[in-house]
Design a protein around this motif. Structure first.
Motif, PDB file in Angstrom:
ATOM      1  N   LEU A  43      17.290  -3.700   6.254  1.00 33.79           N
ATOM      2  CA  LEU A  43      16.439  -3.148   5.206  1.00 33.79           C
ATOM      3  C   LEU A  43      16.851  -3.663   3.834  1.00 33.79           C
ATOM      4  O   LEU A  43      18.028  -3.886   3.570  1.00 33.79           O
ATOM      5  N   ASP A  44      15.885  -3.838   2.966  1.00 36.59           N
ATOM      6  CA  ASP A  44      16.138  -4.096   1.546  1.00 36.59           C
ATOM      7  C   ASP A  44      15.830  -2.804   0.797  1.00 36.59           C
ATOM      8  O   ASP A  44      14.688  -2.537   0.446  1.00 36.59           O
ATOM      9  N   LEU A  45      16.873  -2.000   0.595  1.00 36.45           N
ATOM     10  CA  LEU A  45      16.681  -0.696  -0.031  1.00 36.45           C
ATOM     11  C   LEU A  45      16.502  -0.797  -1.540  1.00 36.45           C
ATOM     12  O   LEU A  45      16.004   0.146  -2.172  1.00 36.45           O
ATOM     13  N   ASP A  46      16.910  -1.917  -2.123  1.00 44.68           N
ATOM     14  CA  ASP A  46      16.759  -2.092  -3.565  1.00 44.68           C
ATOM     15  C   ASP A  46      15.341  -2.476  -3.948  1.00 44.68           C
ATOM     16  O   ASP A  46      14.945  -2.326  -5.113  1.00 44.68           O
ATOM     17  N   ASN A  47      14.594  -2.965  -2.988  1.00 46.84           N
ATOM     18  CA  ASN A  47      13.206  -3.380  -3.247  1.00 46.84           C
ATOM     19  C   ASN A  47      12.304  -2.775  -2.172  1.00 46.84           C
ATOM     20  O   ASN A  47      11.840  -3.470  -1.252  1.00 46.84           O
ATOM     21  N   PRO A  48      12.070  -1.468  -2.242  1.00 45.71           N
ATOM     22  CA  PRO A  48      11.291  -0.799  -1.191  1.00 45.71           C
ATOM     23  C   PRO A  48       9.844  -1.255  -1.185  1.00 45.71           C
ATOM     24  O   PRO A  48       9.328  -1.804  -2.173  1.00 45.71           O
ATOM     25  N   GLY A  49       9.196  -1.016  -0.062  1.00 41.42           N
ATOM     26  CA  GLY A  49       7.769  -1.267   0.030  1.00 41.42           C
ATOM     27  C   GLY A  49       6.991   0.007  -0.228  1.00 41.42           C
ATOM     28  O   GLY A  49       7.551   1.043  -0.606  1.00 41.42           O
ATOM     29  N   THR A  50       5.695  -0.052  -0.015  1.00 44.05           N
ATOM     30  CA  THR A  50       4.845   1.128  -0.150  1.00 44.05           C
ATOM     31  C   THR A  50       3.901   1.207   1.042  1.00 44.05           C
ATOM     32  O   THR A  50       3.570   0.207   1.662  1.00 44.05           O
ATOM     33  N   THR A  51       3.496   2.434   1.346  1.00 47.21           N
ATOM     34  CA  THR A  51       2.469   2.666   2.354  1.00 47.21           C
ATOM     35  C   THR A  51       1.739   3.943   1.978  1.00 47.21           C
ATOM     36  O   THR A  51       2.106   4.619   1.010  1.00 47.21           O
ATOM     37  N   ILE A  52       0.699   4.267   2.730  1.00 40.19           N
ATOM     38  CA  ILE A  52      -0.068   5.485   2.485  1.00 40.19           C
ATOM     39  C   ILE A  52       0.407   6.556   3.446  1.00 40.19           C
ATOM     40  O   ILE A  52       0.438   6.349   4.664  1.00 40.19           O
ATOM     41  N   SER A  53       0.809   7.703   2.910  1.00 34.62           N
ATOM     42  CA  SER A  53       1.299   8.799   3.739  1.00 34.62           C
ATOM     43  C   SER A  53       0.140   9.481   4.446  1.00 34.62           C
ATOM     44  O   SER A  53      -1.036   9.215   4.169  1.00 34.62           O
ATOM     45  N   ARG A  54       0.473  10.408   5.344  1.00 33.85           N
ATOM     46  CA  ARG A  54      -0.565  11.142   6.078  1.00 33.85           C
ATOM     47  C   ARG A  54      -1.419  11.987   5.156  1.00 33.85           C
ATOM     48  O   ARG A  54      -2.555  12.348   5.509  1.00 33.85           O
TER      49      ARG A  54
END
Length: 344
Positions: A91-102
């Motif tokens: 994982l790259d915790l310093d550069n997180p991604g995004t997604t749509i939650s429920r």
């Protein structure tokens, strides 16, 4: 393990003290998927000690309320998800991604940039602490492989099934270590099976079964509609539940109180013990023991008494502590009513 009918336990989390974590800020956001250290009220140099003290209180209050199986209350966690999910390699915790939650919100999630693997046990120290302070059987909880893969930005595998299977291997290794260290029960939280049933039908069950392979103790899979703090209106039926008849788990934990679940679905799971949600977490009103007992009676035409465990619908982390404690007491008292009733 507990031999009595209708044993009681938490789903996982207990109410976190307001002196320890900013509960108002926590309740205003989606459960963190990456780290959220800003939520803690205690200075970092004292935080571990403060979390230990609060965990001891959580253990004691579960036992004082009369629960048969206890957890550490997940007091040290910012969410059910992020402590384990952010402890893995790849994982790259310093550069997180995004997604749509429920719930439809855009949220930060771990970004996968290499092979997912577990460099070391994550929860063993917390289990040892729990066993040191508990006098009753103990349960530990982990996020499930499908849910972790659903809440990650994949920049490595390119196939969600492959990502879920990689997470499954990490969970399988953790489960093996937890049972070897003396856990009585290990629970896998898989709320996204309910939230994303079509994807779950494609590849969730093989990943979940891999995570549970060769488990040396009692295993539970928890499915829910989301924390009551976040989700006020819940359907009376699950979109993914009967499929778990083919799951390797021993027990399936479900919400039934707040959504007024149609319990006929339990007939589709004849070989599973059902962890039945009998405490509604959407209200601070404390159930009477008789209300708890009536919620159990609704299930009994569809599942044998010997296959019922009683629990809240979901985690109690968002409730005021005094409310959570009284609801646990009501649950234990409701279980006692039902034990007397079925013994007659």
């Amino acid at each position: 393990m507990v031999q009595k009918k209708f044993p009681t336990m938490l789903v996982g989390s207990y109410a976190q003290p307001r002196w320890l974590i900013d509960v108002d800020k926590l309740g205003a956001i989606t459960p963190p998927r990456t780290r959220a250290k800003e939520l803690w009220r205690v200075d970092e140099q004292w935080l571990a000690e403060a979390q230990d003290d609060a965990t001891i209180v959580a253990i004691r209050e579960q036992e004082e309320a009369g629960l048969d199986i206890v957890t550490d209350g997940e007091i040290r966690r910012e969410s059910y998800f992020n402590q384990f999910a952010t402890a893995l390699d790849g994982l790259d915790l310093d550069n997180p991604g995004t997604t749509i939650s429920r719930s439809g919100r855009e949220v930060q999630v771990p970004r996968v940039v290499g092979p997912i693997s577990r460099r070391e046990p994550v929860e063993l120290a917390n289990l040892a602490f729990l066993k040191r302070h508990a006098t009753r059987p103990v349960k530990m909880t982990l996020p499930g492989p499908f849910t972790m893969s659903s809440l990650a930005k994949d920049d490595h595998y390119g196939d969600p099934a492959d990502l879920a299977m990689a997470y499954a291997e990490a969970v399988r290794e953790e489960i093996a270590d937890l049972f070897a260290a003396g856990a009585d029960v290990v629970q896998i939280d898989e709320p996204y099976m309910q939230a994303r049933p079509e994807a779950a039908a494609d590849y969730a069950l093989p990943a979940l079964n891999r995570a549970l392979e060769d488990a040396a103790g009692t295993t539970v899979v928890h499915l829910c509609f989301g924390y009551a703090q976040m989700v006020k209106d819940k359907p009376s039926g699950y979109s993914f539940l009967g499929e778990l008849a083919n799951c390797r788990c021993d027990q399936i934990s479900i919400e039934a109180a707040q959504p007024h679940l149609d319990c006929t679905i339990l007939e589709a799971l004849p070989d599973k013990t059902i962890v039945l949600g009998v405490i509604d977490l959407s209200s601070h009103e404390v159930e009477t023991p008789e209300i708890v007992a009536e919620r159990v009676r609704r299930a009994l035409p569809h599942v044998d008494a010997d296959r019922l465990v009683l629990a809240p619908d979901c985690g109690m982390k968002y409730l005021p502590r005094e409310v959570a404690f009284k609801k646990m007491q009501a649950m234990a008292a409701g279980a006692a009513i039902m034990r007397r009733e079925v013994a007659q």
